[in-house]
Design a protein around this motif. Structure first.
Motif, PDB file in Angstrom:
ATOM      1  N   PHE A   1       3.007   2.396   7.587  1.00 39.15           N
ATOM      2  CA  PHE A   1       4.101   1.434   7.484  1.00 39.15           C
ATOM      3  C   PHE A   1       5.316   1.936   6.710  1.00 39.15           C
ATOM      4  O   PHE A   1       5.877   1.213   5.887  1.00 39.15           O
ATOM      5  CB  PHE A   1       3.590   0.145   6.825  1.00 39.15           C
ATOM      6  N   PRO A   2       5.785   3.162   6.929  1.00 40.25           N
ATOM      7  CA  PRO A   2       7.010   3.582   6.246  1.00 40.25           C
ATOM      8  C   PRO A   2       8.220   2.812   6.774  1.00 40.25           C
ATOM      9  O   PRO A   2       8.154   2.191   7.844  1.00 40.25           O
ATOM     10  CB  PRO A   2       7.109   5.073   6.595  1.00 40.25           C
TER      11      PRO A   2
ATOM     12  N   ASP B   1       0.889  -1.168   0.000  1.00 46.96           N
ATOM     13  CA  ASP B   1       0.000   0.000   0.000  1.00 46.96           C
ATOM     14  C   ASP B   1       0.922   1.211   0.000  1.00 46.96           C
ATOM     15  O   ASP B   1       1.343   1.687   1.055  1.00 46.96           O
ATOM     16  CB  ASP B   1      -0.915  -0.006   1.223  1.00 46.96           C
ATOM     17  N   ASN B   2       1.254   1.693  -1.177  1.00 48.24           N
ATOM     18  CA  ASN B   2       2.306   2.693  -1.287  1.00 48.24           C
ATOM     19  C   ASN B   2       1.908   4.068  -0.766  1.00 48.24           C
ATOM     20  O   ASN B   2       2.754   4.965  -0.667  1.00 48.24           O
ATOM     21  CB  ASN B   2       2.809   2.779  -2.735  1.00 48.24           C
ATOM     22  N   ARG B   3       0.636   4.247  -0.421  1.00 50.87           N
ATOM     23  CA  ARG B   3       0.255   5.510   0.226  1.00 50.87           C
ATOM     24  C   ARG B   3       0.702   5.550   1.676  1.00 50.87           C
ATOM     25  O   ARG B   3       0.827   6.634   2.253  1.00 50.87           O
ATOM     26  CB  ARG B   3      -1.265   5.723   0.152  1.00 50.87           C
ATOM     27  N   ARG B   4       0.924   4.395   2.261  1.00 58.10           N
ATOM     28  CA  ARG B   4       1.255   4.367   3.687  1.00 58.10           C
ATOM     29  C   ARG B   4       2.582   3.676   3.984  1.00 58.10           C
ATOM     30  O   ARG B   4       2.919   3.482   5.160  1.00 58.10           O
ATOM     31  CB  ARG B   4       0.131   3.711   4.491  1.00 58.10           C
ATOM     32  N   SER B   5       3.325   3.268   2.976  1.00 57.41           N
ATOM     33  CA  SER B   5       4.548   2.511   3.238  1.00 57.41           C
ATOM     34  C   SER B   5       5.684   3.000   2.346  1.00 57.41           C
ATOM     35  O   SER B   5       5.507   3.857   1.490  1.00 57.41           O
ATOM     36  CB  SER B   5       4.298   1.012   3.016  1.00 57.41           C
ATOM     37  N   GLY B   6       6.881   2.436   2.590  1.00 58.70           N
ATOM     38  CA  GLY B   6       8.045   2.775   1.797  1.00 58.70           C
ATOM     39  C   GLY B   6       8.843   3.933   2.361  1.00 58.70           C
ATOM     40  O   GLY B   6       8.781   4.263   3.550  1.00 58.70           O
TER      41      GLY B   6
END
Length: 457
Positions: A312-313, A236-241
């Motif tokens: 979850f970054p 979920d790339n809006r909330r992670s990475g």
């Protein structure tokens, strides 16, 4: 997170959200170390995963551990889904696929956190033996398909399981088939948080290579050194990475809050019941988007704290910083992960050196490194060198930081002894995942049973 909070303090302004994080600040002499690790339970007789219910399931494990520890049960709709220390320092929770997680107490030294993990594993083995259960230290379940993996009866996970496939392709794999070790660290000020966040983000791919330990999926080699990290590329790339705005020289609490406000929520909890809220962001929640759809729809600091736990970054900011890039692994690595980050970030002189080493690494460079490390590990290129060279430099810095801390055990050894597993892999020049794959191919006759035997705690 072992238990979702129910703090009913109303939110009156943006300053409340920033202030909630700012309250984590503490002087360096009060810095603590919180280590978390996850592990997979399996039945020794046939290597199958352990379900929640039944006479030999996760529920029985939790009940047995509660009796040994005299810890308070954590309930969800009447079912035990975790345990909490009665002094509030430490908890045991279950991840979606039954992964057992110890969320350790905030402790002063790596010696203490290592003893804590050792005692926890001793208790786990004591209870598990009665049920024919063992536990596996690895970054992803090596044999079970997603369909074969049990699902834990936890309301939060039901909401996440329905939502994940709508925002990425690997969310369910992340939830049910991966395991990690992470460490939670303190900061003294906004500037100190910024330095540690930025160093942590830039070095997180290096940590991923150092702790890469998930080379098997569905009963065979997967061609990766960290399948777990590969999965995280499309959860979920809006909330992670990586967080590009956190690379800015003036990054601060408010920047993180502004980002978090615009990430969709998972849930709102009222009177012990979880209400799905995946269709709104926290900013929309503040603006009244849930009025008339849930009880007591005014947002609280408890809602905010729960929301922060669903982001979850690679480095997560709450009232402390969470380093999130490592695969799960054997016992020695549970101690090595906090040793690595404490060595880099808790001594002022070494913190400055780590900052100087990484200061000009751009978001684009680090993101490219992050994308390649799951496949190439130490061979991942970086500028004119490789991640192996960065890992060697970082481990040396961490050793110097731990020696400078001069925290000694009863035998007179400082905390740098816990870096030994990392010093071994950088000396060898190959990841632990590659060593596992080599043993599997050359010495274990391609037997997954040998993998389980080798990695069981």
């Amino acid at each position: 997170m072992a238990r979702d909070t129910t703090d009913a303090t109303p939110i009156t302004s943006m300053d409340d959200l920033v202030g909630h994080i700012r309250k984590g600040e503490k002087p360096a002499e009060r810095f603590r170390i919180g280590t978390e690790h996850e592990k997979f339970g399996f039945y020794a007789c046939d290597l199958s995963p352990v379900p929640y219910g039944g006479d030999r399931g996760i529920q029985k494990m939790l009940e047995g551990l509660g009796r040994i520890n005299d810890w308070e049960p954590i309930l969800d709709e009447g079912r035990i889904i975790g345990l909490a220390a009665r002094d509030g320092k430490g908890a045991i929770s279950i991840e979606p696929g039954g992964q057992f997680e110890l969320s350790g107490a905030p402790l002063e030294t790596i010696h203490q956190t290592c003893r804590e993990s050792n005692e926890h594993l001793r208790h786990v083995r004591q209870v598990a033996k009665e049920y024919g259960i063992e536990f596996l230290g690895i970054g992803s379940s090596p044999t079970w398909t997603l369909a074969e993996t049990p699902r834990m009866p936890k309301s939060r996970y039901d909401i996440m399981s329905a939502y994940m496939p709508t925002v990425g392709t690997r969310g369910l794999d992340m939830m049910y088939r991966t395991a990690t070790i992470q460490v939670n660290l303190d900061f003294s000020s906004e500037a100190d948080m910024r330095r540690k966040m930025q160093i942590g983000q830039r070095l997180q791919p290096v940590a991923t290579a150092l702790f890469a330990h998930s080379p098997f999926t569905d009963g065979r080699p997967n061609g990766l050194v960290s399948w777990r990290s590969e999965v995280w590329k499309d959860v979920d790339n809006r909330r992670s990475g990586l967080l590009p705005f956190a690379f800015k020289p003036d990054f601060g609490y408010r920047d993180y809050v502004e980002w978090a406000l615009d990430v969709p929520m998972y849930f709102v909890m009222r009177a012990g019941k979880y209400h799905t809220a995946t269709h709104v962001t926290f900013r929309q929640f503040i603006d009244g988007a849930l009025k008339g759809t849930i009880p007591d729809a005014e947002p609280t600091l408890g809602d905010w704290e729960n929301h922060l736990s669903t982001l979850f970054p690679d480095v997560r900011l709450k009232r402390f910083l969470e380093m999130r890039g490592a695969d799960g692994g054997p016992w020695r690595r549970i101690c090595a992960l906090p040793a690595f980050w404490v060595g880099l970030l808790y001594d002022e002189a070494i913190l400055a050196e780590a900052e100087a080493l990484t200061a000009d690494w751009s978001f684009e460079e680090v993101n490219a490194m992050r994308a390649e490390v799951p496949r190439s590990g130490f061979r991942t290129p970086f500028r004119d060198g490789s991640v192996l060279e960065l890992a060697r430099a970082a481990v040396k810095l961490a050793r110097r930081g731990l020696v400078a801390r001069d925290q000694r055990n009863e035998e007179g050894h400082d905390e740098s002894l816990f870096l030994a597993p990392l010093e071994e892999v950088v000396a060898r020049g190959t990841t632990s995942a590659e060593e596992l794959a080599r043993l599997y191919e050359q010495q274990w006759d391609r037997s997954m049973e040998r993998v389980f035997q080798h990695l069981a705690y």
